[in-house]
Design an enzyme around this catalytic site. Structure first.
Site, mmCIF file in Angstrom:
data_model
loop_
_atom_site.group_PDB
_atom_site.id
_atom_site.type_symbol
_atom_site.label_atom_id
_atom_site.label_comp_id
_atom_site.label_asym_id
_atom_site.label_seq_id
_atom_site.Cartn_x
_atom_site.Cartn_y
_atom_site.Cartn_z
ATOM 1 C CD1 TRP A 205 17.107 7.040 -1.152
ATOM 2 C CD2 TRP A 205 15.340 5.880 -0.445
ATOM 3 N NE1 TRP A 205 17.016 7.232 0.191
ATOM 4 C CE2 TRP A 205 15.943 6.530 0.665
ATOM 5 C CE3 TRP A 205 14.202 5.097 -0.230
ATOM 6 C CZ2 TRP A 205 15.432 6.406 1.961
ATOM 7 C CZ3 TRP A 205 13.702 4.982 1.060
ATOM 8 C CH2 TRP A 205 14.314 5.614 2.138
ATOM 9 C CG HIS B 3 3.408 11.265 -1.311
ATOM 10 N ND1 HIS B 3 2.504 11.991 -0.575
ATOM 11 C CD2 HIS B 3 3.039 9.971 -1.194
ATOM 12 C CE1 HIS B 3 1.611 11.172 -0.047
ATOM 13 N NE2 HIS B 3 1.906 9.940 -0.406
ATOM 14 C CE1 TYR C 70 -3.563 6.425 2.546
ATOM 15 C CE2 TYR C 70 -3.048 5.626 0.344
ATOM 16 C CZ TYR C 70 -3.592 6.588 1.170
ATOM 17 O OH TYR C 70 -4.162 7.717 0.638
ATOM 18 N N GLY D 289 -7.773 20.146 5.370
ATOM 19 C CA GLY D 289 -6.490 20.778 5.620
ATOM 20 C C GLY D 289 -5.331 20.135 4.905
ATOM 21 N N GLY D 290 -5.598 19.082 4.119
ATOM 22 C CA GLY D 290 -4.544 18.368 3.420
ATOM 23 C C GLY D 290 -4.316 18.869 2.010
ATOM 24 C CB CYS E 148 -1.791 9.148 -11.016
ATOM 25 S SG CYS E 148 -1.675 10.899 -11.472
ATOM 26 C CG ASN E 149 2.236 8.538 -7.360
ATOM 27 O OD1 ASN E 149 1.888 8.041 -6.300
ATOM 28 N ND2 ASN E 149 2.880 7.850 -8.293
ATOM 29 C CG LEU E 150 -2.569 13.604 -6.277
ATOM 30 C CD1 LEU E 150 -3.657 13.866 -5.249
ATOM 31 C CD2 LEU E 150 -3.009 14.065 -7.657
#
Length: 320
Positions: free
Chosen positions: A212, A189, A145, A22-23, A174-176
């Site tokens: 930021w 994210h 994590y 579900g993610g 990598c980051n998604l």
């Protein structure tokens, strides 16, 4: 059993147990055209509690999947990790240990574990190579994590060390970002948070958006549907996959660049301010993709196209 082998009880399709169905990653895997080659079991937490080792063992014994793709976990951005370090360490450790060891005890021969580039040391030289894991101190803002993800990776490696025929391997994306992402800034994210912030600024007639830090930190973001493509490529031929493999673009952009690209896609023409008191994490996190290139895969979606498709999903899903 690979995607090309038959499982007669399921109409010729092999069985894949997909955790985290579900993610973000799980839903993109199921939406990929290659998913049609598999009979996918994607139980939600109400059906299978991955923090319960007994429940995991019973589920695996009952369904006997040909391959497990482990994409489940408690996830979040800097704010969530800093606010809940106990949960990020404890829950992800339990989830990873239970599903990996459960599969091993059940005699399953194929297991594809998904990690994260946060497992690399904060001071590691970029680009980040797979052999750099556990060579230095982790980034404090998501250390819990990262520790849990390192444990899962090492468990897979140790199983392979004791039994070479066990195809227990790890992809390190990598980051998604992409369709089915979380856009609430408390849980999201970076890129979905940017999309939400800039859209809200446009919607409310705001002329500035805060970033930021100074915006010079560099990040590598890949469209989640591209990771799904790599996962299904690996699932079809686990033997060809290295024990651990970065999945990324091999190129990165500054935080300021991401804000500017999102503003361009959305059509917002305001200005950006910077809050230098806020944490920004590692200054750079760029994958080395040499092994990936040797494996013969690269991500097909450009940054602008991926952001445009993600923004369309954001609007259509009612987040706006």
């Amino acid at each position: 059993m690979s995607a090309g082998q038959e499982s007669p009880a399921l109409g010729g399709k092999p069985r894949m147990l997909l955790t985290g169905g579900g993610g973000l990653v799980g839903r993109n895997i199921q939406a990929h055209p290659g998913a049609a080659n598999w009979h996918i079991l994607a139980p939600r937490s109400a059906e299978l509690d991955l923090t319960d080792a007994g429940a995991v063992d019973a589920y695996l014994a009952r369904h006997q999947p040909d391959l497990v793709v482990h994409a489940a976990g408690r996830v979040g951005g800097i704010q969530a990790n800093m606010a809940n370090p106990v949960a990020f360490l404890d829950e992800n450790t339990a989830i990873g240990r239970n599903i990996i060891m459960g599969a091993h005890r059940a005699g399953l021969r194929q297991f594809l574990n998904l990690a994260s580039t946060c497992i690399y040391p904060r001071a590691a030289e970029n680009p980040l190579r797979e052999e750099m894991v556990l060579t230095g101190t982790l980034e404090p803002t998501n250390e819990g994590y990262a520790i849990a993800k390192i444990l899962a990776l090492r468990l897979c490696e140790y199983i392979r060390r004791e039994d070479e025929g066990a195809q227990y391997k790890t992809l390190i994306p990598c980051n998604l970002y992409g369709a089915y992402d979380k856009f609430d800034p408390k849980h999201s994210h970076l890129l979905p948070a940017i999309i939400h912030k800039v859209h809200q600024a446009q919607k409310n007639g705001e002329t500035s958006v805060e970033i930021w830090g100074d915006g010079t930190a560099r990040r590598e973001f890949m469209y989640a549907a591209d990771l799904a493509d790599a996962v299904l490529r690996a699932a079809a031929d686990m033997a060809s996959l290295p024990d651990s493999l970065n999945i990324g673009l091999g190129q990165d952009h500054t935080i300021n660049d991401y804000y500017a690209t999102v503003a361009e896609v959305i059509g917002w023409d305001g200005t950006f301010t910077h809050d230098l008191s806020k944490p920004v994490g590692m200054k750079q996190k760029l994958c080395d993709t040499a092994r990936q290139q040797d494996w013969g895969w690269q991500a097909p979606t450009s940054l602008r196209d991926g952001i445009a498709q993600t923004y369309r999903h954001y609007l259509e899903s009612g987040y706006a």
